[in-house]
Design an enzyme around this catalytic site. Sequence first.
Site, short mmCIF file in Angstrom:
data_model
loop_
_atom_site.label_atom_id
_atom_site.label_comp_id
_atom_site.label_asym_id
_atom_site.label_seq_id
_atom_site.Cartn_x
_atom_site.Cartn_y
_atom_site.Cartn_z
N ASP A 1 0.92 -1.16 -0.07
CA ASP A 1 0.26 0.23 0.03
C ASP A 1 0.77 1.25 0.32
O ASP A 1 0.77 2.16 0.98
CB ASP A 1 -0.98 -0.36 1.27
CG ASP A 1 -2.18 1.07 0.21
OD1 ASP A 1 -2.42 1.54 -0.57
OD2 ASP A 1 -2.90 0.97 1.71
N CYS B 1 -0.55 5.21 1.44
CA CYS B 1 -1.41 5.17 1.75
C CYS B 1 -0.99 6.86 2.74
O CYS B 1 0.50 6.57 3.38
CB CYS B 1 -1.45 4.33 2.92
SG CYS B 1 -2.95 4.07 3.63
N HIS C 1 -9.07 0.41 5.14
CA HIS C 1 -9.68 2.35 4.70
C HIS C 1 -10.54 2.54 5.01
O HIS C 1 -12.04 1.88 4.61
CB HIS C 1 -8.91 2.28 2.97
CG HIS C 1 -7.50 1.30 2.46
ND1 HIS C 1 -7.02 0.47 1.78
CD2 HIS C 1 -6.84 1.93 2.71
CE1 HIS C 1 -5.69 0.32 2.26
NE2 HIS C 1 -5.68 1.40 3.01
N PHE C 2 -11.04 3.89 4.92
CA PHE C 2 -12.62 4.51 5.57
C PHE C 2 -11.75 5.95 4.51
O PHE C 2 -11.13 6.57 4.38
CB PHE C 2 -12.52 4.48 6.36
CG PHE C 2 -11.72 5.07 7.53
CD1 PHE C 2 -12.01 6.01 8.15
CD2 PHE C 2 -10.18 4.32 8.39
CE1 PHE C 2 -10.78 7.29 8.80
CE2 PHE C 2 -9.41 5.41 8.81
CZ PHE C 2 -9.75 6.53 9.12
N HIS D 1 -8.71 7.36 4.88
CA HIS D 1 -7.55 6.91 4.32
C HIS D 1 -7.80 6.33 3.48
O HIS D 1 -8.60 4.63 3.63
CB HIS D 1 -7.85 6.51 5.57
CG HIS D 1 -6.70 5.16 5.97
ND1 HIS D 1 -6.74 3.89 6.89
CD2 HIS D 1 -5.48 5.53 5.77
CE1 HIS D 1 -6.20 3.08 6.66
NE2 HIS D 1 -4.80 4.01 6.21
N HIS E 1 0.87 7.17 13.63
CA HIS E 1 -0.34 7.48 12.12
C HIS E 1 -2.11 7.61 12.68
O HIS E 1 -3.12 7.81 12.22
CB HIS E 1 -0.42 7.01 11.28
CG HIS E 1 -0.91 5.48 11.00
ND1 HIS E 1 0.34 4.69 11.92
CD2 HIS E 1 -0.96 4.89 9.73
CE1 HIS E 1 -0.76 3.96 11.89
NE2 HIS E 1 -0.72 3.99 10.52
N GLY E 2 -2.15 6.52 13.79
CA GLY E 2 -2.98 5.92 14.65
C GLY E 2 -3.26 5.55 16.00
O GLY E 2 -1.84 5.17 16.66
N GLY F 1 -2.67 2.29 16.51
CA GLY F 1 -1.73 0.90 16.01
C GLY F 1 -3.23 -0.72 16.41
O GLY F 1 -4.30 0.15 17.36
N1 LIG Z 1 -11.16 7.47 13.06
C1 LIG Z 1 -10.86 5.57 12.26
N2 LIG Z 1 -10.02 5.87 12.63
C2 LIG Z 1 -9.91 4.07 12.16
C3 LIG Z 1 -10.84 3.27 11.52
N3 LIG Z 1 -10.17 2.01 10.96
C4 LIG Z 1 -8.38 1.66 11.64
N4 LIG Z 1 -8.13 3.31 12.15
C5 LIG Z 1 -7.12 3.96 12.60
O1 LIG Z 1 -6.65 4.14 10.84
C6 LIG Z 1 -5.10 3.85 11.23
C7 LIG Z 1 -4.98 3.09 10.20
O2 LIG Z 1 -3.43 2.13 9.93
P1 LIG Z 1 -3.02 1.37 9.05
O3 LIG Z 1 -1.79 1.26 10.12
O4 LIG Z 1 -3.91 0.18 8.17
O5 LIG Z 1 -2.88 2.94 7.91
C8 LIG Z 1 -5.31 2.45 12.42
O6 LIG Z 1 -4.22 2.39 13.26
C9 LIG Z 1 -6.35 2.58 13.31
O7 LIG Z 1 -5.78 3.55 14.43
C10 LIG Z 1 -11.34 3.96 11.33
O8 LIG Z 1 -13.03 3.14 10.99
N5 LIG Z 1 -12.00 5.03 12.45
MN LIG Z 2 -2.36 3.57 6.26
#
Ligand SMILES: Nc1nc2c(ncn2[C@@H]2O[C@H](COP(=O)(O)O)[C@@H](O)[C@H]2O)c(=O)[nH]1
Ligand SMILES: [Mn+2]
Length: 392
Positions: free
Chosen positions: A78, A81, A141-142, A167, A288-289, A291
């Site tokens: 990806d 991303c 992804h969303f 995302h 980035h999130g 996790g």
């Molecule tokens: N607001 C939202 N955040 C979400 C959702 N599903 C996942 N997540 C967050 O995004 C990161 C993306 O991680 P990646 O490694 O695939 O790039 C993940 O860590 C979650 O914290 C959602 O539905 N809504």
């Molecule tokens: Mn990602």
Amino acid sequence: MGTSPNKAARISGAASIHRFYSENAWIEGKAEEQLDAVAAMEGIIAIAAFPDLHPGKYGPVGSAILSDRIYPQLIGNDIGCGMSLYALDLPARKFRLDKAARKLRLLEGVWDGDAGARLASDGLPPDLHPNALGTIGGGNHFCELQVVDTVLDDIGLERGQLMLLVHSGSRSFGTEVFSSVIDHSGGFDPDSETGQAYMEAHRQAVLWASLNRAIIVERAARALHCDFRPVCNAPHNLIEPGPRGLLHRKGAAKADMPIVPLAGSRDALSYLLKPNRHKPEALASLAHGAGRKYDRRSMTGRAGVTRSDRENLSRTSFGGLVICEDRQLLIEEAPQAYKDPAHVVGQLQAARLAEPVAALKPLLTFKKATPEGHQASARKKWNSLGTRRAER
Ligand SMILES: Nc1nc2c(ncn2[C@@H]2O[C@H](COP(=O)(O)O)[C@@H](O)[C@H]2O)c(=O)[nH]1
Ligand SMILES: [Mn+2]
């Protein structure tokens, strides 16, 4: 487990690993092993690991890795991303969740715009996976409608304002690029022909992914009849060449920008962060999130177990909705699969890497709405409609 931020530098193999999380962070042992394995690889110069760290298929997710070799495996399929956030010009008082949910279902289908022209205007070949452009894709992804819940600093946002967080990445294009180099686990010399060919395809994939997110917001805004303005666009899966080497970010947000988004989950707050630029060991990157706390497979049995659990998979504790007809994906991506984003932000603050400036509450999360098979038939239907329209 991690070490505390003040004793975070540790030499392991050839490269130093800076862990920006404390003993209290939820870090799987397997992710630590992956960090150590990467640190011992040829040409690795330094690693920064963030509190969203978790094991990935080929390496640790939630890390930035500086190297003098190109390692496509560290990035995976990806390529490019990222998270793009937009402020919507949509008055909250006029907003109706159920209506918006119906309108956003349009994102299920293929994009009917002129993909070739958009690709060309971004300097990309017009035939570069045009059918996938403007689509979110599967997995986590969303595209999420959010409302500003808290504002802690003046960044031009107001409480109650509606936002869209996208995302997504390089879809089938990234997969194609990665599959051509998947066997090269030893990486490439940046001066080699193969290394340069990969970096050119990678450059295009990063542009493609960013354009994809821009088209997704255009589609969403058109469906919602509103305008939008970009707030930030932070890729988290890419290699960035720089003076110190090749910076591989795998699930680590590019942080040399004023505002960086940190996504939570469909049932948790997401955050906007102001990075502290005075920590070179962080390699210009941030979490980035939240996790993953549990991998996809182990979510079966943790979420959607009882009938009422299953009924509630498409609703959130904030009163929000989730559009996703793929029951298995709803389970794999359940909020319990993720760490607590507030805790992750707290860890970044404790490590003096960033300060939160706003928190965003999810209202409507759009994930891959139909399983792949349905999408193929929807695409066929759409194409035949197009043909019929053209024949008229
Ligand atoms: N607001 C939202 N955040 C979400 C959702 N599903 C996942 N997540 C967050 O995004 C990161 C993306 O991680 P990646 O490694 O695939 O790039 C993940 O860590 C979650 O914290 C959602 O539905 N809504
Ligand atoms: Mn990602």
